[in-house]
Scaffold this motif. Structure first.
Motif, short mmCIF file in Angstrom:
data_model
loop_
_atom_site.label_atom_id
_atom_site.label_comp_id
_atom_site.label_asym_id
_atom_site.label_seq_id
_atom_site.Cartn_x
_atom_site.Cartn_y
_atom_site.Cartn_z
N PHE A 104 0.78 -1.31 0.07
CA PHE A 104 0.03 0.07 0.01
C PHE A 104 0.92 1.16 -0.12
O PHE A 104 1.74 1.43 0.67
N HIS A 114 -3.99 1.32 -1.84
CA HIS A 114 -3.79 2.77 -1.42
C HIS A 114 -3.91 2.96 -0.13
O HIS A 114 -5.36 2.38 0.45
N ASP A 115 -3.04 3.84 0.61
CA ASP A 115 -3.52 4.10 2.01
C ASP A 115 -2.91 5.56 2.23
O ASP A 115 -1.57 5.56 2.09
N SER A 160 -12.72 -0.23 -0.90
CA SER A 160 -11.76 0.92 -0.96
C SER A 160 -10.33 0.46 -0.65
O SER A 160 -10.09 -0.71 0.04
N GLY A 161 -9.24 1.27 -1.34
CA GLY A 161 -7.84 1.04 -0.82
C GLY A 161 -7.41 -0.13 -1.45
O GLY A 161 -6.36 -0.64 -1.03
#
Length: 178
Positions: A104, A114-115, A160-161
């Motif tokens: 991430f 993604h973070d 998400s993420g």
């Protein structure tokens, strides 16, 4: 030669955590909880429903940081019991093997993961649970979906993420067409 190691085994304070997150990749575990039948076939996949930082409701996988001096197996059990309840009875093997490693990044687009808070590395596992489960702490709901329901691209896209990507990889690892 002394063998004692001085260490602090508690969580970092919020300012310390933010400082470390800005400097060092953090280690996480992610678990895809599953229920299996007597033949070992996947009957259902567990997903949590939580409020995101933006206030929207999202499905996500079980997961969290690995503490200093904590074994990976112990971190998996701790997060599964925290999110699913102490009676979830996760069947984590003595030496768990991840189905993938997800990296991430705080910058979107480097990987599918993604973070915005940090660069993190997550070891991802499929973990059978055999006990009674219910949403715990900050989870609002725990849904058990069939593999076909969990493979729904719309459901995965709404996670998400990169959690949807991890779910898709877990289902492929389990032999379910995605």
């Amino acid at each position: 030669m002394p063998t004692d190691v001085q260490r602090q085994e508690s969580w970092l304070s919020q300012p310390e955590l933010e400082d470390v997150r800005g400097r060092v990749p953090m280690l996480y575990v992610v678990a895809v909880p599953v229920r299996v039948d007597g033949h070992g076939s996947i009957e259902s996949v567990g997903l949590l429903l939580r409020a995101s930082d933006t206030g929207s409701m999202e499905r996500e996988l079980v997961g969290g940081r690995v503490l200093y001096h904590e074994r990976i197996r112990d971190a998996l059990v701790r997060h599964l019991e925290k999110d699913l309840g102490s009676m979830a009875l996760p069947a984590v093997p003595p030496s768990p093997q991840p189905f993938t490693v997800a990296e991430f990044f705080p910058t979107p687009g480097v990987t599918p993961f993604h973070d915005s808070r940090q660069h993190a590395v997550a070891l991802a596992y499929v973990v059978p649970v055999t006990g009674d489960c219910g949403p715990q702490q900050d989870a609002l709901d725990l849904a058990w979906l069939t593999p076909a329901e969990a493979a729904d691209p719309q459901l995965q896209d709404d996670m998400s993420g990169g959690h949807g990507v991890l779910l898709r990889q877990a289902l492929a690892h389990l032999g379910h067409a995605v």
